[in-house]
Write an enzyme that holds these catalytic residues in place. Structure first.
Site, mmCIF file in Angstrom:
data_model
loop_
_atom_site.group_PDB
_atom_site.id
_atom_site.type_symbol
_atom_site.label_atom_id
_atom_site.label_comp_id
_atom_site.label_asym_id
_atom_site.label_seq_id
_atom_site.Cartn_x
_atom_site.Cartn_y
_atom_site.Cartn_z
ATOM 1 C CD GLU A 40 -36.027 -61.046 28.103
ATOM 2 O OE1 GLU A 40 -36.189 -62.048 28.247
ATOM 3 O OE2 GLU A 40 -35.396 -60.168 28.555
ATOM 4 C CD GLU A 41 -35.577 -64.197 31.409
ATOM 5 O OE1 GLU A 41 -36.626 -63.281 32.319
ATOM 6 O OE2 GLU A 41 -34.667 -63.131 31.672
ATOM 7 C CG HIS B 254 -33.171 -63.559 36.085
ATOM 8 N ND1 HIS B 254 -32.627 -63.233 35.455
ATOM 9 C CD2 HIS B 254 -34.961 -63.191 35.510
ATOM 10 C CE1 HIS B 254 -32.948 -63.148 33.887
ATOM 11 N NE2 HIS B 254 -34.336 -62.726 34.057
HETATM 12 ZN ZN ZN Z 1 -37.869 -60.485 31.460
#
Ligand code: ZN
Length: 458
Positions: A322-323, A421
């Site tokens: 996803e990232e 993050h």
């Molecule tokens: Zn996420």
């Protein structure tokens, strides 16, 4: 059987006449009128006319046909080709015609011999079933069907509305199952005088449905009765086994029973509960998005623990990438796009594990109306807020774009972006109680979506 009365033949000659008229309504205007050919007036002799009327009148006063029909239907009974009754009927009609002085000749014909055994059907495992009970399904074997094994056949039912849906399911989701073709008879079409087309588009599943299902590995086929009556009557009729498919047992179920089965069982419809498993390397991926993955996992765990079986399939997905690329979601969309019609809804949690206040929804606003009873239940845990949004999550976005309703918890994310993050995305940022609240919301939402009787608007 051929029975001849004396016949005379006469030949008729048809004359076609075309007329053209020329006329001149004005000095410079000319028109030519062509009329279609007209048949000449036909006349019968007065004697023939009188005889026809006598025949007509005598028929209107006679009970001969009715009494013959009463004998055929009441005394002899059903007369399937090859049965003793059919043979008796042949002899009876021949004798009756001989009584009238006709010359009767019986001719040989080979017919299939198929004997209807005893047929029964029952639902033996379904959501909400009272322990130790079954539900009778009213069905009748299709003419020519092979028999089930002596002690019957039990398998999961997969419901399709047409051949396209069957094809979309594919062998993986059909093999070993009983396919129900739930094509509704279009009574409105019939009411408007198109009974033939209405019957045709329904009876095709009776005729060739079994072989279509067998090609994908189904063990039996059911078709919704090809007819509009609502007296819980199953309609039999012939089926045609194709040479390239195994012969599997086939039966027609009543429209009412087809509705019941369709209501109870939708394993082909999928509700996704998901989060993404990949994370950035600075931290440990606890809030982004290990939390989302374990919330989805707990949905499965809870249903197993509680022995709850929703009527639709709940699919747990831990998305990858996803990232930095969304490759997992894109690959899923590519691999499963033929089956998007069966994707009932998709949930993704990807905003941490803070206290959930309710859920986001993407799709038609009427979704929220359909989910109102759930919202009332969620209010008890402070999660009764609903909000329509354009997108609920990156990984479910391709499904949303394809029209699948998507959902996500509305987490309290006031501190989420302090950690996400970063190296500080660690387990201590997750409050266990609030994680439980997220699990409760997603599990309740997924179970509702997988069990609700209505279809969602899309
Ligand atoms: Zn996420």
């Amino acid at each position: 059987m051929i029975a001849n009365t004396d016949r005379k033949r006469c030949a008729r000659l048809l004359l076609a006449v075309s007329i053209s008229i020329l006329f001149s309504p004005g000095v410079n205007t000319r028109a030519r009128l062509s009329l279609p050919p007209q048949a000449p007036a036909v006349q019968y002799s007065p004697q023939l006319v009188s005889e026809i009327k006598k025949v007509q009148q005598a028929a209107l006063e006679s009970d001969y046909a009715y009494l013959q029909l009463a004998h055929l239907s009441n005394n002899i009974g059903p007369r399937l080709s090859g049965s003793p009754q059919a043979q008796t009927a042949v002899e009876y009609v021949a004798a009756e015609l001989r009584k009238l002085g006709l010359e009767v000749q019986l001719e040989k014909v080979m017919v299939p011999h198929w004997v209807r055994g005893e047929e029964t059907g029952a639902l033996t495992d379904y959501s909400g079933m009272a322990p130790g009970t079954t539900q009778k399904i009213v069905l009748t074997a299709l003419g020519g069907s092979v028999a089930t094994p002596a002690d019957g056949l039990t398998a999961e039912v997969v419901v399709v509305n047409n051949f396209d849906e069957l094809t979309a399911l594919g062998r993986d989701r059909v093999a070993g199952k009983i396919v129900l073709f739930n094509a509704k008879f279009d009574q409105r079409l019939a009411d408007n005088g198109f009974e033939g087309p209405a019957y045709g588009q329904s009876v095709i599943y009776r005729a060739i449905g079994a072989s279509a299902a067998a090609r994908l590995g189904a063990v039996a086929a059911l078709n919704r009765s090809a007819g509009g009556a609502d007296y819980r009557l199953p309609h039999t009729g012939a089926l045609r086994y194709a040479d390239d498919a195994p012969k599997i047992p086939a039966a027609a179920v009543t429209s009412e029973d087809a509705e019941t089965i369709a209501h109870l069982e939708h394993p082909e419809q999928i509700v996704i509960a998901s989060g993404h498993l990949d994370s950035w390397y600075l931290g440990r991926g606890a809030i982004d998005d290990g939390a989302g993955v374990v919330i989805a996992m707990q949905t499965a765990q809870l249903l197993k623990q509680l022995h709850l079986r929703p009527k639709r399939t709940i699919r747990i997905i831990a998305w990858m990438n996803e990232e930095n690329g969304t490759r997992g979601a894109l690959a899923y969309a590519e691999d499963h796009k033929a089956d998007f019609a069966n994707h009932f809804a998709a949930i993704e949690s990807d905003l941490g594990a803070g206290h959930p206040m309710g859920f986001y929804a993407q799709g038609k606003p009427e979704l929220l109306t359909a989910l109102q009873p759930l919202v009332t239940i969620l209010q008890s845990q402070g999660a009764g807020v609903t909000r329509m949004v354009e997108e609920t999550g990156t990984d479910v976005a391709p499904l949303g774009e394809a029209g699948v309703p998507t959902f996500a918890p509305i987490q309290d994310a006031r501190t989420y972006f302090n950690y996400h993050h970063t190296a500080a995305d660690t387990l201590d940022k997750v409050n266990p109680r609030e994680l439980q609240e997220n699990c409760a919301l997603v599990a309740a939402l997924a179970y509702t979506l997988a069990s609700m009787p209505q279809m969602l608007p899309r």
